[in-house]
Motif scaffolding. Structure first.
Motif, PDB file in Angstrom:
ATOM      1  N   MET A 188       0.850  -1.189   0.000  1.00 43.42           N
ATOM      2  CA  MET A 188       0.000   0.000   0.000  1.00 43.42           C
ATOM      3  C   MET A 188       0.892   1.247   0.000  1.00 43.42           C
ATOM      4  O   MET A 188       1.775   1.379   0.839  1.00 43.42           O
ATOM      5  CB  MET A 188      -0.902  -0.041   1.245  1.00 43.42           C
ATOM      6  CG  MET A 188      -1.845   1.100   1.369  1.00 43.42           C
ATOM      7  SD  MET A 188      -3.175   0.922   0.170  1.00 43.42           S
ATOM      8  CE  MET A 188      -4.165   2.303   0.597  1.00 43.42           C
ATOM      9  N   PRO A 189       0.661   2.159  -0.952  1.00 47.86           N
ATOM     10  CA  PRO A 189       1.494   3.369  -1.006  1.00 47.86           C
ATOM     11  C   PRO A 189       1.226   4.288   0.180  1.00 47.86           C
ATOM     12  O   PRO A 189       0.162   4.256   0.795  1.00 47.86           O
ATOM     13  CB  PRO A 189       1.075   4.026  -2.320  1.00 47.86           C
ATOM     14  CG  PRO A 189      -0.249   3.457  -2.651  1.00 47.86           C
ATOM     15  CD  PRO A 189      -0.325   2.099  -2.009  1.00 47.86           C
ATOM     16  N   ASN A 190       2.231   5.115   0.475  1.00 47.35           N
ATOM     17  CA  ASN A 190       2.127   6.107   1.535  1.00 47.35           C
ATOM     18  C   ASN A 190       1.299   7.281   0.999  1.00 47.35           C
ATOM     19  O   ASN A 190       1.694   7.943   0.055  1.00 47.35           O
ATOM     20  CB  ASN A 190       3.546   6.552   1.917  1.00 47.35           C
ATOM     21  CG  ASN A 190       3.557   7.551   3.045  1.00 47.35           C
ATOM     22  OD1 ASN A 190       2.520   7.909   3.586  1.00 47.35           O
ATOM     23  ND2 ASN A 190       4.739   7.996   3.398  1.00 47.35           N
ATOM     24  N   LEU A 191       0.134   7.523   1.599  1.00 47.25           N
ATOM     25  CA  LEU A 191      -0.774   8.574   1.121  1.00 47.25           C
ATOM     26  C   LEU A 191      -1.103   9.540   2.255  1.00 47.25           C
ATOM     27  O   LEU A 191      -2.257   9.800   2.553  1.00 47.25           O
ATOM     28  CB  LEU A 191      -2.064   7.938   0.562  1.00 47.25           C
ATOM     29  CG  LEU A 191      -1.880   6.922  -0.560  1.00 47.25           C
ATOM     30  CD1 LEU A 191      -3.202   6.283  -0.939  1.00 47.25           C
ATOM     31  CD2 LEU A 191      -1.219   7.553  -1.775  1.00 47.25           C
ATOM     32  N   ASN A 192      -0.070  10.092   2.871  1.00 42.99           N
ATOM     33  CA  ASN A 192      -0.262  10.940   4.041  1.00 42.99           C
ATOM     34  C   ASN A 192      -0.561  12.394   3.729  1.00 42.99           C
ATOM     35  O   ASN A 192      -1.026  13.119   4.598  1.00 42.99           O
ATOM     36  CB  ASN A 192       0.975  10.866   4.953  1.00 42.99           C
ATOM     37  CG  ASN A 192       1.116   9.497   5.577  1.00 42.99           C
ATOM     38  OD1 ASN A 192       0.131   8.829   5.858  1.00 42.99           O
ATOM     39  ND2 ASN A 192       2.352   9.078   5.782  1.00 42.99           N
ATOM     40  N   CYS A 193      -0.250  12.849   2.519  1.00 49.85           N
ATOM     41  CA  CYS A 193      -0.482  14.260   2.199  1.00 49.85           C
ATOM     42  C   CYS A 193      -0.782  14.413   0.718  1.00 49.85           C
ATOM     43  O   CYS A 193      -0.678  13.458  -0.060  1.00 49.85           O
ATOM     44  CB  CYS A 193       0.731  15.104   2.596  1.00 49.85           C
ATOM     45  SG  CYS A 193       2.198  14.826   1.575  1.00 49.85           S
ATOM     46  N   GLY A 194      -1.123  15.623   0.331  1.00 49.55           N
ATOM     47  CA  GLY A 194      -1.462  15.907  -1.058  1.00 49.55           C
ATOM     48  C   GLY A 194      -0.349  15.581  -2.033  1.00 49.55           C
ATOM     49  O   GLY A 194      -0.609  15.120  -3.144  1.00 49.55           O
ATOM     50  N   LEU A 195       0.911  15.811  -1.629  1.00 48.49           N
ATOM     51  CA  LEU A 195       2.019  15.497  -2.527  1.00 48.49           C
ATOM     52  C   LEU A 195       2.134  13.996  -2.763  1.00 48.49           C
ATOM     53  O   LEU A 195       2.443  13.560  -3.876  1.00 48.49           O
ATOM     54  CB  LEU A 195       3.332  16.054  -1.983  1.00 48.49           C
ATOM     55  CG  LEU A 195       3.466  17.577  -2.013  1.00 48.49           C
ATOM     56  CD1 LEU A 195       4.742  18.017  -1.325  1.00 48.49           C
ATOM     57  CD2 LEU A 195       3.402  18.101  -3.434  1.00 48.49           C
ATOM     58  N   ASP A 196       1.888  13.198  -1.714  1.00 51.59           N
ATOM     59  CA  ASP A 196       1.875  11.743  -1.882  1.00 51.59           C
ATOM     60  C   ASP A 196       0.772  11.339  -2.862  1.00 51.59           C
ATOM     61  O   ASP A 196       0.976  10.492  -3.734  1.00 51.59           O
ATOM     62  CB  ASP A 196       1.629  11.026  -0.549  1.00 51.59           C
ATOM     63  CG  ASP A 196       2.773  11.166   0.428  1.00 51.59           C
ATOM     64  OD1 ASP A 196       3.917  11.429  -0.006  1.00 51.59           O
ATOM     65  OD2 ASP A 196       2.523  11.010   1.642  1.00 51.59           O
ATOM     66  N   LEU A 197      -0.403  11.944  -2.700  1.00 52.96           N
ATOM     67  CA  LEU A 197      -1.541  11.600  -3.553  1.00 52.96           C
ATOM     68  C   LEU A 197      -1.284  11.955  -5.004  1.00 52.96           C
ATOM     69  O   LEU A 197      -1.510  11.145  -5.909  1.00 52.96           O
ATOM     70  CB  LEU A 197      -2.804  12.295  -3.043  1.00 52.96           C
ATOM     71  CG  LEU A 197      -3.308  11.841  -1.670  1.00 52.96           C
ATOM     72  CD1 LEU A 197      -4.345  12.815  -1.141  1.00 52.96           C
ATOM     73  CD2 LEU A 197      -3.874  10.433  -1.748  1.00 52.96           C
ATOM     74  N   ILE A 198      -0.799  13.178  -5.233  1.00 52.50           N
ATOM     75  CA  ILE A 198      -0.571  13.583  -6.628  1.00 52.50           C
ATOM     76  C   ILE A 198       0.578  12.799  -7.242  1.00 52.50           C
ATOM     77  O   ILE A 198       0.549  12.465  -8.418  1.00 52.50           O
ATOM     78  CB  ILE A 198      -0.375  15.109  -6.760  1.00 52.50           C
ATOM     79  CG1 ILE A 198      -0.605  15.521  -8.220  1.00 52.50           C
ATOM     80  CG2 ILE A 198       0.988  15.562  -6.280  1.00 52.50           C
ATOM     81  CD1 ILE A 198      -0.942  16.951  -8.424  1.00 52.50           C
ATOM     82  N   GLY A 199       1.575  12.454  -6.428  1.00 56.73           N
ATOM     83  CA  GLY A 199       2.656  11.622  -6.940  1.00 56.73           C
ATOM     84  C   GLY A 199       2.146  10.265  -7.376  1.00 56.73           C
ATOM     85  O   GLY A 199       2.554   9.728  -8.414  1.00 56.73           O
ATOM     86  N   GLU A 200       1.238   9.690  -6.613  1.00 55.75           N
ATOM     87  CA  GLU A 200       0.672   8.387  -6.952  1.00 55.75           C
ATOM     88  C   GLU A 200      -0.138   8.456  -8.247  1.00 55.75           C
ATOM     89  O   GLU A 200      -0.088   7.553  -9.071  1.00 55.75           O
ATOM     90  CB  GLU A 200      -0.211   7.899  -5.800  1.00 55.75           C
ATOM     91  CG  GLU A 200      -0.684   6.497  -5.930  1.00 55.75           C
ATOM     92  CD  GLU A 200       0.415   5.444  -5.899  1.00 55.75           C
ATOM     93  OE1 GLU A 200       0.213   4.390  -6.525  1.00 55.75           O
ATOM     94  OE2 GLU A 200       1.478   5.678  -5.284  1.00 55.75           O
TER      95      GLU A 200
END
Length: 113
Positions: A1-13
């Motif tokens: 499971m990817p690390n989705l702790n902040c907006g940058l994590d989300l947009i990177g994914e």
């Protein structure tokens, strides 16, 4: 499971992938057929482009229309969600243009290292 702790994590994914930002930009510019996108990004294989288009579709940034003709005709379009990314992509492109020479020098220096 990817690390989705902040907006940058989300947009990177969602945008991780060498060609995704270009695909979004070119679809925004009106290049919607896979063959047109392949011509705009000749360094990418058709397979890689198809995988990344499918990921963009899964993330609801692009949609796909399949016309019932032989051979099948496919066109991609930006969803409203995808259109909301265009100002961000434009800003990144402008930053790249403003720092063109510095970025080129740094990239070439790192390639030679």
């Amino acid at each position: 499971m990817p690390n989705l702790n902040c907006g940058l994590d989300l947009i990177g994914e969602v945008l991780y992938g060498k060609w995704k930002i270009r695909l979004l930009w070119f679809i925004h510019q009106g290049f919607q057929r896979p063959s047109e996108l392949q011509r705009k990004i000749p360094d990418a294989s058709r397979r890689v482009l198809n995988v990344q288009l499918k990921e963009l579709e899964n993330h609801e940034l692009v949609g796909k229309i399949i016309y019932p003709v032989v051979p099948p005709k496919v066109e991609y379009y930006l969803t409203d969600f995808g259109k909301s990314l265009i100002p961000v992509i434009a800003a990144i492109g402008e930053w790249g243009d403003q720092n063109d020479q510095r970025l080129r020098t740094l990239i070439e220096k790192n390639i030679q290292s």
